[in-house]
Structure formats: structure tokens, C-alpha cells
Design a protein around this motif. Structure first.
Motif, PDB file in Angstrom:
ATOM      1  N   ASP A   6      33.389  45.822  28.149  1.00 42.70           N
ATOM      2  CA  ASP A   6      33.022  44.467  28.560  1.00 42.70           C
ATOM      3  C   ASP A   6      31.525  44.431  28.825  1.00 42.70           C
ATOM      4  O   ASP A   6      30.991  45.279  29.550  1.00 42.70           O
ATOM      5  N   LEU A  22      40.328  44.102  33.547  1.00 36.67           N
ATOM      6  CA  LEU A  22      39.908  42.842  34.154  1.00 36.67           C
ATOM      7  C   LEU A  22      41.088  41.880  34.233  1.00 36.67           C
ATOM      8  O   LEU A  22      41.993  41.914  33.397  1.00 36.67           O
ATOM      9  N   ARG A 129      47.258  36.485  37.362  1.00 36.49           N
ATOM     10  CA  ARG A 129      46.194  36.920  38.281  1.00 36.49           C
ATOM     11  C   ARG A 129      46.717  36.971  39.715  1.00 36.49           C
ATOM     12  O   ARG A 129      46.363  37.882  40.486  1.00 36.49           O
TER      13      ARG A 129
END
Length: 509
Positions: A6, A22, A129
Motif C-alpha cells: 500500500d 487494512l 470494519r
């Protein structure tokens, strides 16, 4: 193929690439959705029911969505042009590029028909998330043990958070056509028509009570309250046993199990142990006093009858959890687990004042705690689509009145219990109070007068011996009234009174 690094992660010289994952996000989907709304405001109405600004991974996207939603809800037309004033006043939008940024969003838009699917993608990634964050909290909490919160309490808290997240993530609800509801109602009516007793709900096995209630209905919270020694635990046990004994299922054309009668019963016994509860059920069915069973004071014939009854009962779909001081969160988890593994048609809780609120939501005010418990039980009844029969204590105010029949105001923390319950029933036995109110000779009272009072008392005791009343003080879907039952205290057994003993056998409305 090695994953690409990333660009936001800078590595120090000589340091190998770390395996960092992530949180999942899809900024392109967010931009396409916002662009669709700017081009055609109808796109918002396809996602406005379940999507909020907090669901966006990019904070600026979330803020823009909330602001646009607010304007559309006010009936205003939102576009790149109409947002000019908004752009001039918002520093964050200026930094992002202002009108040029909105134009880029509009250029990235998808067709309005596809907007809902993009919204679901954004929402799904938000839930993922949240799951990651919840997982981190669970791991970190487990690594930091404290005296204030045990491991089981941490598990209950995690289960509650997971359940709450699942509830928030449920976006398939909303309106359904009346014909669908009508079909469900007609199927229930048809099942009741063909069922013995013609009830739409789970039968209690007490004919007059079933006549008044129509059985115990799915998603209902039913409160059974009484003073100590009135027999509320016995009545709940009798009802649970009758429902489990009547359980009958069949398979439809698709091979799915369909319950024809009775119910699989889950019994949370917070006061008595499972062994004590089983002894009561054996005593009731064998018609042998429970104290004789406990003390072993049985003759050979009695013991044979106990063995025979125990053999019959072991096949019942009756499950007992006697964990003391159970929290409402743990109860919810265990009830859901029971339904998944064995099915569930009736849940009994003895009794609700012994339940604890969820781990980190304990209140100093007991009324607030009981409010959380009753709301939790009502929510559980709707979620599992089963009747929940919860027992409750009554305040001592009953003992101060001449007429000791309970009233709604006698419920402890009555506000929340009465409000959340669909049905409130009281168990009352006049015999209990009469036996403790034997007349005593008054000063300077003649023998004749004392004997008259004593005979009148004895006659009342004889009239009320072996009888009980169930007072239905609230019923959201039907009438209230009083049902008279037979009660055999030595066997802790409630039953139906003969019609002659019950004033034609009909409930009093």
C-alpha cells in the motif's frame, strides 16, 4: 503472486515488508453512489432507508452524504449547481476541490437502478470494519483480565455487541404487502381450526385459561405474577409440561418440519435447580407428594410408579437451564442456541427479578434494570417468534389489604412490566390466606358467638380448599377475566375444575 504494498505505508531502510491488513473499503463505490445521487436524487431514495454517513469509509464522503440527505429530506433538489452555496461555506469541501470535486463525483456516477447495489456494498464493508473493531476489542479485553469483569461477562458483552451489530446490519425489513400478512393470518387460523381445542397459540392444557387467552401467542410476553407460596412456579411448570407433552410435528412436501401441536419448551429456572424442577414434575404426574420422593419415603408400588413416570418424561422436548443470576444477554444467547439446535416453541423464565441486566449496563436504579430486562424479554419473544412466559414477584402491598387479590399496581416496578407485557396474569389462592386467619377468641366473647365465627371460617375454608384463581388483568389482544382452577398442593399440580365446581366452568369476564 505477492500482494502489492500500500503506498500509504512507508518502510524504513532494511525493514522487510510487514503483513498488514487494512480495513476493507471501496472508495470507488462510495464515489459512484454519491455521483448518482447528485445526478438523480431518486438514487438517494433507494438507499436512504438503510445507509447513513457513518457507513462510509471516507469521512468526507460520509459528511457529504448526510448533508445531501438532509437537503433532499427537506424537499430540495440537490445537484452540483444547487450545492454552490454549500461549497462556499464548507472548508472541508473547499480543500477537497469544491465544485471540481463534485463534478468528478457526478462523472463517476452509475445508473440510478444500480445505486441500491452500490449502497449495499458500502453498508456491507461498514459491517465488516465494525466486526474487525469488535474482534480487536474482544482480543484486547481478554488480554487485560480485571476483577470487575469476569471472562463470562466479557463473553456476554461480546455476544450482545455482536447481536446489536447484526440488528443494525439487518436491512431486509420494512413494509410487506398486506396479502402476505393476510396469508400468514389465514394459515394460523387454518392450523387452529384443525388443531384440538381450536387455538391459534400454544395451549396451556388448562381449558378455561386457553378459552380466555386463545393459547399463548407467538412473539407475546406473558407475565405470571403472584405472592410467594401462591404456586406461580408450579403453574408455570404445569403449563410447560402440558405444552411439551402435546408436542407433535409433521413434515411438509418439502421435507421441512412443521409443528402441529404443543411446543418445544425452554425453561430458565433461576430459583430452583433442575433436579428440584424434575422432582416436581414427577410428583405431579405420579401423584406422589414431592417431599416423599425427596426423603425416600416410598413403598414399592410408589417407587414403581415414579420409575414409570420418569421413563415417560425423559422423552419430553423440555429443556432446563438452572444457571443462577443469569444476565439477560446470556439468556438471549442460550435461547437462540436452543432454537437453532432443537427448535423452540415456548420460553419460560422463573423469575424475572432474579435476572441480571447486561454486564456493562448495570444501573443503580432497580426500576431501570427491570425495564431493561422486560424490554429484552419482549424483544427476544419477537426475535425468536415464540411466546415468553416470565414469572414475577408482587410487592407486599397485597398483604395490607383486606381483599388480597392482586392488581396491576402490585407488580414490582410495575411501570415497565405492565407496559412491555402483552398479557399479565395473577395467581391467587384464597385458601392460603384463610388457613392463616383462623379466628381467635375475643375478650368477653361468648362460646356461642365464637363457635359461630369459627364455623363460618371453617365453611369458607372447605369451599376454597383445593381451588385457585388465575386473574387475567391485561390482555392486549383479548378480554380480561378470572379463571378458576383446581390445585393439589401436595403434588404441586394445577388442573381443570369440574363444571359444577366452577359455576358452569366458564371464565368470568
Amino acid at each position: 503472486m505477492e500482494p502489492k504494498q500500500d503506498p500509504r505505508i512507508a518502510l524504513l531502510p532494511g525493514v522487510e515488508e510487514p503483513h498488514i491488513r487494512l480495513p476493507p473499503e471501496n472508495l470507488e463505490a462510495e464515489q459512484a453512489l454519491l455521483g448518482s445521487i447528485l445526478v438523480n436524487n431518486n438514487a438517494y431514495h433507494r438507499v436512504g432507508e438503510f445507509l447513513k454517513g457513518e457507513h462510509f469509509a471516507n469521512a468526507l464522503h460520509g459528511k457529504l452524504f448526510d448533508d445531501v440527505a438532509r437537503l433532499i429530506e427537506k424537499g430540495q433538489v440537490v445537484s452540483v449547481i444547487t450545492l454552490k452555496t454549500y461549497l462556499e461555506q464548507d472548508e472541508a469541501m473547499k480543500e477537497a476541490g469544491g465544485a471540481e470535486y463534485l463534478a468528478n463525483l457526478a462523472a463517476a456516477s452509475v445508473h440510478v437502478i444500480d445505486a441500491e447495489q452500490y449502497g449495499r456494498v458500502v453498508h456491507d464493508l461498514y459491517l465488516r470494519r465494525q466486526l474487525i473493531a469488535l474482534g480487536h476489542d474482544v482480543v484486547n479485553g481478554a488480554f487485560r483480565p480485571t476483577l470487575e469483569e469476569s471472562a463470562m461477562e466479557q463473553i456476554e458483552t461480546a455476544e450482545k455487541q455482536l447481536y446489536d451489530l447484526a440488528s443494525v446490519g439487518q436491512i431486509e425489513g420494512g413494509f410487506k404487502p398486506f396479502r402476505a400478512s393476510l396469508t400468514e393470518a389465514m394459515e394460523a387460523a387454518e392450523a387452529a381450526y384443525h388443531r384440538a381445542g381450536q387455538l391459534t397459540g400454544v395451549a396451556t392444557g388448562l381449558f378455561q385459561l386457553d378459552q380466555l387467552l386463545g393459547g399463548m401467542h407467538k412473539s407475546d410476553l406473558i407475565i405470571l405474577a403472584g405472592r410467594p407460596a401462591m404456586g406461580k412456579s408450579s403453574l408455570a411448570t404445569n403449563i410447560g409440561f402440558n405444552a411439551a407433552k402435546a408436542y407433535r410435528e409433521e413434515h411438509d412436501t418439502n421435507g421441512h418440519v412443521k409443528v402441529v401441536d404443543g411446543a418445544v419448551v425452554g425453561f430458565f429456572s433461576l430459583e430452583m435447580s433442575a433436579e428440584q424442577l424434575a422432582t416436581r414434575m414427577i410428583s405431579e404426574q405420579a401423584e406422589i407428594p414431592s417431599e416423599k420422593i425427596r426423603k425416600g419415603e416410598l413403598i414399592s408400588a410408589d417407587f414403581d410408579r415414579v420409575l414409570s413416570v420418569a421413563h415417560e418424561l425423559e422423552h419430553l422436548n423440555f429443556f432446563i437451564d438452572d444457571t443462577p443470576a443469569l444476565s439477560i444477554a446470556a439468556l438471549r444467547t442460550r435461547a437462540r442456541r436452543l432454537k437453532r439446535s432443537h427448535g423452540l416453541g415456548l420460553l419460560i423464565v422463573d423469575y424475572l427479578q432474579l435476572l441480571a441486566p447486561s454486564g456493562k449496563t448495570r444501573q443503580e436504579n432497580r426500576v431501570q434494570e427491570v425495564s431493561e430486562i422486560t424490554r429484552g424479554l419482549k424483544t427476544l419473544a419477537k426475535e425468536l417468534d415464540v411466546p415468553v412466559l416470565a414469572l414475577s414477584q408482587l410487592s407486599r402491598a397485597v398483604e395490607q389489604r383486606e381483599d388480597k387479590r392482586p392488581q396491576l399496581a402490585d407488580l414490582r416496578e410495575s411501570g415497565s412490566i405492565e407496559q412491555d407485557a402483552d398479557v399479565v396474569m395473577f395467581i391467587y389462592r384464597d385458601e392460603y390466606y384463610l388457613m392463616r386467619d383462623e379466628p381467635q377468641r375475643r375478650a368477653e366473647e361468648s362460646d356461642q358467638r365464637f363457635n359461630e365465627r369459627h364455623d363460618a371460617w371453617r365453611q369458607r375454608c372447605e369451599q376454597q380448599y383445593g381451588k385457585a384463581e388465575v386473574i387475567v388483568a391485561k390482555q392486549r389482544h383479548g378480554p380480561t377475566g378470572i379463571v378458576r382452577l383446581a390445585f393439589e398442593g401436595q403434588f404441586t399440580k394445577f388442573g381443570n375444575l369440574p363444571a359444577d365446581d366452577d359455576r358452569s366452568g366458564a371464565p368470568i369476564f
